[in-house]
Design an enzyme around this catalytic site. Structure first.
Site, PDB file in Angstrom:
ATOM      1  N   HIS A  32      -0.208  -7.828   5.899  1.00 29.03           N
ATOM      2  CA  HIS A  32      -0.321  -7.813   4.438  1.00 29.03           C
ATOM      3  C   HIS A  32      -1.281  -8.897   3.968  1.00 29.03           C
ATOM      4  O   HIS A  32      -0.888  -9.894   3.366  1.00 29.03           O
ATOM      5  CB  HIS A  32       1.064  -7.983   3.796  1.00 29.03           C
ATOM      6  CG  HIS A  32       1.955  -6.810   3.984  1.00 29.03           C
ATOM      7  ND1 HIS A  32       2.972  -6.789   4.915  1.00 29.03           N
ATOM      8  CD2 HIS A  32       1.973  -5.590   3.383  1.00 29.03           C
ATOM      9  CE1 HIS A  32       3.591  -5.615   4.854  1.00 29.03           C
ATOM     10  NE2 HIS A  32       2.999  -4.869   3.952  1.00 29.03           N
ATOM     11  N   HIS A  36      -5.955  -5.525   4.317  1.00 27.21           N
ATOM     12  CA  HIS A  36      -5.107  -4.384   3.956  1.00 27.21           C
ATOM     13  C   HIS A  36      -5.354  -3.982   2.508  1.00 27.21           C
ATOM     14  O   HIS A  36      -5.468  -2.794   2.188  1.00 27.21           O
ATOM     15  CB  HIS A  36      -3.640  -4.749   4.162  1.00 27.21           C
ATOM     16  CG  HIS A  36      -2.670  -3.727   3.643  1.00 27.21           C
ATOM     17  ND1 HIS A  36      -2.585  -2.442   4.154  1.00 27.21           N
ATOM     18  CD2 HIS A  36      -1.740  -3.792   2.641  1.00 27.21           C
ATOM     19  CE1 HIS A  36      -1.649  -1.760   3.499  1.00 27.21           C
ATOM     20  NE2 HIS A  36      -1.137  -2.557   2.577  1.00 27.21           N
ATOM     21  N   ASP A  73      -0.362  -5.559  -2.928  1.00 25.09           N
ATOM     22  CA  ASP A  73       0.377  -6.504  -2.079  1.00 25.09           C
ATOM     23  C   ASP A  73      -0.075  -7.941  -2.309  1.00 25.09           C
ATOM     24  O   ASP A  73       0.087  -8.797  -1.443  1.00 25.09           O
ATOM     25  CB  ASP A  73       0.218  -6.144  -0.598  1.00 25.09           C
ATOM     26  CG  ASP A  73       1.206  -5.078  -0.145  1.00 25.09           C
ATOM     27  OD1 ASP A  73       2.319  -5.023  -0.708  1.00 25.09           O
ATOM     28  OD2 ASP A  73       0.868  -4.284   0.756  1.00 25.09           O
TER      29      ASP A  73
END
Length: 371
Positions: A32, A36, A73
């Site tokens: 993460h 990503h 995220d």
């Protein structure tokens, strides 16, 4: 380069915002991280602008999708929501144990936008348009909560049922991809253009597919993303072991499943990715993801069969699916220590700082290619 002139966002302004979004991802995280975020952003651009869905969504919807994809995220601690609930972390208390990470990601994005003076709302008029943009961004990020996937899958089915395409979406087995891309069904195009509610459901599916859709990429990329995800889970398991907590599912690097991931990947593709990806691609008639997904699924099945054959024969050979190399173990140790410090600070009631700076490692080679 990001450029949204129809909603008043200049190229320079957009680049400044996306650069700061990137800086808010932790380089400590194996999975993460900013790579990503960039991968999901690119995938969203492909599905919304270079697939049969091209031209369906308006500029506000597309801008919201891009921002939500890039920041879905943001500030991720490299730990699951379940872990944060178990240790009664500050974030869990703040968001009442409900979609803890997703609530945080959304809040951080809008805080960053405001603090940098790149708040989009001063360029959007009237007020209803500004409210639509914020509502769409928040709704998209909240849809990435895997614990609520069934809710969003039901909404997607509602969209298909509304235009009599549910039969096409419901396929009992892994389908073969169409020979060629076909135009988007006209009834679906009309529905999405006329109904903001149904358009939002499809945008949510796009983001969810891009978030968990690495099994629909070429196998080399899929394997790399899988390895990074495993490393991050195992780092959490190391922390849980040190804190005396039960080790979460998939987080024990010493488990047999960590050495032979084929069965786990088949389960992930069958129960998490397939219910989202397959109906979406069949109804929108976008073939490339189905081709990669089918090939990768078959590869994992062959590996699982070989592993079973080897176990029956008493084979002890080391395969490519064994535990990480010593160099990876060193990386585990370094990142594990940093993340444990963050956890301890959080449990002590202090605000742990997330590392900043551009992401320089962690993403798979060739991650620019999507589908």
């Amino acid at each position: 380069q990001p450029h949204f002139p129809q909603v008043g966002i200049s190229k320079a302004r957009a680049l400044k915002l996306f650069s700061h979004i990137q800086d808010c991802y932790s380089p400590v995280n194996q999975y993460h991280n900013a790579a990503h975020g960039a991968d999901v952003l690119q995938g969203a651009a492909v599905l919304s602008d270079y697939s049969p869905l091209a031209g369906v969504f308006n500029e506000v919807q597309r801008t919201a999708l891009y921002l939500a994809s890039a920041a879905h995220d943001i500030n991720h601690p490299g730990l699951t929501s379940g872990f944060l609930l178990n240790v009664e972390a500050e974030l869990a208390l703040l968001y009442n144990d409900m979609s803890v990470l997703e609530n945080m990601h959304s809040a951080v994005l809008f805080t960053v936008m405001r603090s940098l003076g790149v708040d989009l709302y001063d360029s959007l008029t009237p007020l209803e348009t500004r409210k639509e943009m914020r509502k769409t961004i928040v709704s998209l990020i909240m849809a990435t909560d895997l614990a609520k996937s069934s809710e969003y899958i039901a909404k997607m089915r509602g969209v298909f049922s509304a235009c009599d395409l549910q039969a096409l979406a419901e396929t009992p087995a892994l389908p073969s991809p169409p020979e060629d891309e076909e135009p988007l069904p006209e009834q679906l195009r009309s529905l999405l253009s006329e109904s903001p509610e149904h358009a939002l459901s499809m945008l949510q599916m796009i983001l969810k597919i891009c978030d968990v859709g690495h099994p629909a990429k070429p196998m080399k990329q899929h394997e790399r993303w899988t390895a990074l995800c495993h490393e991050e889970f195992w780092s959490q398991g190391d922390i849980e072991r040190e804190l005396g907590l039960p080790i979460s599912p998939l987080c024990d690097r010493n488990a047999e499943s960590a050495k032979h991931p084929a069965a786990g990947q088949i389960g992930f593709m069958t129960f998490v990715v397939s219910p989202i990806l397959l109906p979406f691609c069949r109804v929108t008639r976008f073939a490339p993801p189905l081709d990669h997904f089918a090939r990768n699924f078959a590869t994992w099945e062959r590996r699982k069969e070989r592993m079973a054959d080897g176990q029956r024969a008493g084979s002890r050979r080391t395969t490519s699916e064994s535990v990480p190399s010593p160099s990876s173990q060193v990386r585990h140790t370094t990142r594990h220590g940093s993340r444990l410090y963050m956890v301890q600070m959080t449990r002590n009631g202090s605000q742990a700082e997330s590392p900043r700076g551009n992401q320089k490692e962690g993403g798979p080679v060739g991650s620019q290619q999507f589908f």
